[in-house]
Design a protein around this motif. Structure first.
Motif, mmCIF file in Angstrom:
data_model
loop_
_atom_site.group_PDB
_atom_site.id
_atom_site.type_symbol
_atom_site.label_atom_id
_atom_site.label_comp_id
_atom_site.label_asym_id
_atom_site.label_seq_id
_atom_site.Cartn_x
_atom_site.Cartn_y
_atom_site.Cartn_z
ATOM 1 N N THR A 16 -1.137 -8.305 -16.356
ATOM 2 C CA THR A 16 -2.560 -8.011 -16.569
ATOM 3 C C THR A 16 -3.318 -7.815 -15.262
ATOM 4 O OG1 THR A 16 -3.068 -10.382 -16.643
ATOM 5 C CG2 THR A 16 -2.620 -9.274 -18.748
ATOM 6 N N ASP A 17 -2.670 -8.039 -14.126
ATOM 7 C CA ASP A 17 -3.293 -7.861 -12.812
ATOM 8 C C ASP A 17 -2.615 -6.701 -12.093
ATOM 9 O OD1 ASP A 17 -4.300 -7.991 -10.246
ATOM 10 O OD2 ASP A 17 -3.336 -9.892 -9.747
ATOM 11 N N PRO A 18 -3.198 -5.489 -12.175
ATOM 12 C CA PRO A 18 -2.550 -4.335 -11.557
ATOM 13 C C PRO A 18 -2.701 -4.285 -10.037
ATOM 14 C CG PRO A 18 -4.643 -3.685 -12.497
ATOM 15 C CD PRO A 18 -4.430 -5.135 -12.874
ATOM 16 N N GLY A 19 -3.558 -5.139 -9.469
ATOM 17 C CA GLY A 19 -3.860 -5.038 -8.050
ATOM 18 C C GLY A 19 -4.714 -3.807 -7.814
ATOM 19 N N ALA A 20 -4.567 -3.184 -6.664
ATOM 20 C CA ALA A 20 -5.321 -1.971 -6.349
ATOM 21 C C ALA A 20 -4.898 -0.857 -7.307
ATOM 22 C CB ALA A 20 -5.078 -1.557 -4.908
ATOM 23 N N VAL A 21 -5.878 -0.037 -7.683
ATOM 24 C CA VAL A 21 -5.613 1.098 -8.565
ATOM 25 C C VAL A 21 -6.291 2.321 -7.959
ATOM 26 C CG1 VAL A 21 -5.905 2.060 -10.886
ATOM 27 C CG2 VAL A 21 -5.562 -0.400 -10.593
ATOM 28 N N ALA A 22 -5.563 3.411 -7.869
ATOM 29 C CA ALA A 22 -6.137 4.661 -7.365
ATOM 30 C C ALA A 22 -5.438 5.830 -8.038
ATOM 31 C CB ALA A 22 -5.984 4.749 -5.850
ATOM 32 N N ALA A 23 -6.238 6.773 -8.512
ATOM 33 C CA ALA A 23 -5.717 7.987 -9.154
ATOM 34 C C ALA A 23 -4.706 7.648 -10.248
ATOM 35 C CB ALA A 23 -5.108 8.928 -8.116
ATOM 36 N N GLY A 24 -4.942 6.546 -10.962
ATOM 37 C CA GLY A 24 -4.083 6.153 -12.070
ATOM 38 C C GLY A 24 -2.818 5.425 -11.671
ATOM 39 N N LEU A 156 -3.586 2.451 -0.957
ATOM 40 C CA LEU A 156 -3.626 3.314 -2.148
ATOM 41 C C LEU A 156 -4.908 4.131 -2.178
ATOM 42 C CD1 LEU A 156 -2.265 1.302 -5.216
ATOM 43 C CD2 LEU A 156 -1.287 3.299 -4.115
ATOM 44 N N SER A 157 -5.953 3.637 -1.558
ATOM 45 C CA SER A 157 -7.245 4.328 -1.558
ATOM 46 C C SER A 157 -7.266 5.515 -0.597
ATOM 47 C CB SER A 157 -8.363 3.345 -1.200
ATOM 48 O OG SER A 157 -8.042 2.648 -0.003
ATOM 49 N N ASN A 158 -6.232 5.668 0.211
ATOM 50 C CA ASN A 158 -6.109 6.784 1.145
ATOM 51 C C ASN A 158 -5.187 7.827 0.513
ATOM 52 O OD1 ASN A 158 -4.487 8.220 3.358
ATOM 53 N ND2 ASN A 158 -6.156 7.310 4.552
ATOM 54 N N ASP A 159 -5.690 9.035 0.321
ATOM 55 C CA ASP A 159 -4.919 10.065 -0.391
ATOM 56 C C ASP A 159 -3.545 10.303 0.230
ATOM 57 O OD1 ASP A 159 -7.018 10.397 -2.145
ATOM 58 O OD2 ASP A 159 -7.768 12.245 -1.197
ATOM 59 N N GLU A 160 -3.495 10.377 1.552
ATOM 60 C CA GLU A 160 -2.229 10.664 2.234
ATOM 61 C C GLU A 160 -1.239 9.508 2.088
ATOM 62 O OE1 GLU A 160 -1.241 11.537 6.791
ATOM 63 O OE2 GLU A 160 -2.827 12.828 5.969
ATOM 64 N N GLU A 161 -1.724 8.286 2.286
ATOM 65 C CA GLU A 161 -0.815 7.138 2.167
ATOM 66 C C GLU A 161 -0.389 6.918 0.725
ATOM 67 O OE1 GLU A 161 -2.134 3.622 4.246
ATOM 68 O OE2 GLU A 161 -1.628 4.547 6.172
ATOM 69 N N ARG A 162 -1.293 7.152 -0.220
ATOM 70 C CA ARG A 162 -0.923 7.020 -1.633
ATOM 71 C C ARG A 162 0.180 8.013 -1.979
ATOM 72 N NH1 ARG A 162 -5.503 7.683 -3.681
ATOM 73 N NH2 ARG A 162 -5.357 9.879 -4.222
ATOM 74 N N ALA A 163 0.040 9.256 -1.529
ATOM 75 C CA ALA A 163 1.073 10.272 -1.800
ATOM 76 C C ALA A 163 2.408 9.826 -1.203
ATOM 77 C CB ALA A 163 0.644 11.617 -1.226
#
Length: 189
Positions: A16-24, A156-163
């Motif tokens: 129930t705790d997803p941690g950080a979430v970005a772009a799904g 995860l909030s950084n587009d490049e690092e998330r990719a």
């Protein structure tokens, strides 16, 4: 023959705790993917391995610490992804509890190996106490009764690092780097 060091791998968050979430995408799932690659790799390098979770399940911070207290690992290794309100925030970080502790050398070995493996990555460090790890009062670092390090593998909030974190090969590459760092640390035990 030296005993096999026991590593307790802690994939942060879950259930129930997803941690950080970005772009799904959730931090918890990335942390778990790395943990599931890292464990067998460490085992093949003569480490014993235990996990605070091996599935997408909720595990409280207190339970994570209790698992550590029960099995008495040589190192508690917590895996995380970071997030910030600024989409430009980036970098890999390794945290230990405040002060000079037995965790510092393990953290330095992890940082050195990550830097070698990812030379183009940004590393967020703090040399104010003559070592590169950052220090924080994170519960799993201050309450565990063993060496403990927390690795923030990227934002995860950084587009490049998330990719990068979502690439199929990244968990394997991170696991290889962490294993190399832990092998260097093991030589000092």
């Amino acid at each position: 023959m030296k005993k096999r060091p026991l590593i307790l791998i802690d994939p942060g968050h879950g259930g129930t705790d997803p941690g950080a979430v970005a772009a799904g995408h959730t931090e918890a799932s990335i942390n778990l993917r790395v943990a599931q690659q890292l464990g067998p790799m460490l085992f093949s390098e003569r480490f014993d391995v235990h996990y605070t979770r091996y599935f997408d399940q909720s595990v409280s911070l207190a339970t994570r610490v209790q698992i550590s207290d029960d099995i008495r690992p040589d190192l508690f290794l917590s895996l995380h992804c970071n997030s910030a309100s600024s989409p430009g925030a980036n970098g890999i970080e390794v945290f230990t509890s405040p002060g000079q502790t037995e965790s510092d050398f393990a953290a330095t070995c992890l940082i050195d190996s990550l830097k070698f493996s990812f030379p183009d990555s940004v590393f967020r460090t703090d040399f104010s106490d003559d070592d590169p790890d950052k220090e924080a009062h994170f519960y799993v670092l201050t309450e565990t009764d063993c060496a403990a390090a927390l690795v923030e593998m990227g934002f995860l909030s950084n587009d490049e690092e998330r990719a990068w974190l979502l690439q199929e090969s990244t968990p394997l590459m991170i696991s290889l780097a962490l294993t190399s760092g832990l092998l260097a640390w093991k030589e000092t035990l």
